[in-house]
Design an enzyme around this catalytic site. Structure first.
Site, PDB file in Angstrom:
ATOM      1  N   LYS A  65       0.813  -1.231   0.000  1.00 57.59           N
ATOM      2  CA  LYS A  65       0.000   0.000   0.000  1.00 57.59           C
ATOM      3  C   LYS A  65       0.842   1.275   0.000  1.00 57.59           C
ATOM      4  CE  LYS A  65      -3.944  -1.926  -0.011  1.00 57.59           C
ATOM      5  NZ  LYS A  65      -4.533  -2.072  -1.319  1.00 57.59           N
ATOM      6  N   GLY A  67       2.185   2.514  -3.117  1.00 53.19           N
ATOM      7  CA  GLY A  67       2.331   2.927  -4.505  1.00 53.19           C
ATOM      8  C   GLY A  67       3.116   1.936  -5.343  1.00 53.19           C
ATOM      9  N   THR A  68       3.148   0.695  -4.911  1.00 51.18           N
ATOM     10  CA  THR A  68       3.927  -0.323  -5.614  1.00 51.18           C
ATOM     11  C   THR A  68       3.473  -0.489  -7.058  1.00 51.18           C
ATOM     12  OG1 THR A  68       4.151  -1.471  -3.496  1.00 51.18           O
ATOM     13  CG2 THR A  68       4.779  -2.691  -5.467  1.00 51.18           C
ATOM     14  N   THR A  69       2.173  -0.531  -7.300  1.00 46.87           N
ATOM     15  CA  THR A  69       1.675  -0.746  -8.661  1.00 46.87           C
ATOM     16  C   THR A  69       2.114   0.387  -9.583  1.00 46.87           C
ATOM     17  OG1 THR A  69      -0.192  -1.983  -7.786  1.00 46.87           O
ATOM     18  CG2 THR A  69      -0.383  -1.181 -10.053  1.00 46.87           C
ATOM     19  N   TRP A  70       2.001   1.618  -9.125  1.00 43.42           N
ATOM     20  CA  TRP A  70       2.474   2.755  -9.924  1.00 43.42           C
ATOM     21  C   TRP A  70       3.960   2.609 -10.226  1.00 43.42           C
ATOM     22  CZ3 TRP A  70       0.184   6.532 -12.540  1.00 43.42           C
ATOM     23  CH2 TRP A  70      -1.135   6.844 -12.223  1.00 43.42           C
ATOM     24  N   HIS A 141       7.239  -7.709  -1.349  1.00 39.17           N
ATOM     25  CA  HIS A 141       7.041  -6.972  -0.104  1.00 39.17           C
ATOM     26  C   HIS A 141       7.861  -7.598   1.018  1.00 39.17           C
ATOM     27  CE1 HIS A 141       3.999  -4.565  -1.936  1.00 39.17           C
ATOM     28  NE2 HIS A 141       3.074  -5.485  -1.954  1.00 39.17           N
TER      29      HIS A 141
END
Length: 151
Positions: A65, A67-70, A141
């Site tokens: 949570k 901003g990993t996807t960005w 993670h």
């Protein structure tokens, strides 16, 4: 290379985790090198530590949570000369989540849903990553002490 040390979670923490965080995918918790993780992680921890690391692997290591996807999308696009057509491929196929399989135990779910066919990046994320061509893009993670150790 040192093996992962597993130990029990102390009673107070264990009670909270078992009350609030046990699901079909997680049926208890342990400590792996003092990091609290689902019990299922034991099946995969040493495989992760023993993974071959390539010089051109590209890693995104972050807390959940944050901003990993960005970050994954930006990293992949930059490394692939802004190949927006290639970026239409499903993100977990281009940039798989190393710890997906060790964190989510599907063994109880699959018999209840016999038609469910899991892709390899879900059923064995480590094998999926090992089979990728270089450069590999890998998301995790996990803390540093549980990441692969290059030999």
């Amino acid at each position: 290379m040192a093996d992962i040390t597993y130990s029990s979670v102390d009673n107070e923490v264990s009670d909270i985790l078992n009350k609030c965080f046990v699901t079909s995918f997680r049926n208890g918790y342990i400590k792996a090198n003092d990091v609290v993780l689902p019990v299922y992680f034991k099946k995969f921890g040493q495989r992760i530590q023993d993974m071959d690391i390539r010089d051109n692997d590209i890693w995104v290591c972050s807390y959940p949570k944050t901003g990993t996807t960005w970050c994954q999308e930006m990293t992949w696009c930059i490394a692939n000369d802004l190949d927006f057509e290639g970026a239409k491929q499903f993100l977990p196929e281009r940039f798989p989540f190393l710890d997906h399989t060790p964190l989510f135990d599907y063994e109880k779910v699959l018999p209840e849903k016999p038609d469910l066919k899991l892709p390899l990046y879900v059923s064995d994320s480590i094998e999926f990553i090992n089979g990728l061509k270089s450069p590999r893009f890998i998301k995790t993670h996990l803390p540093y002490k549980l990441l692969p150790k290059k030999t």
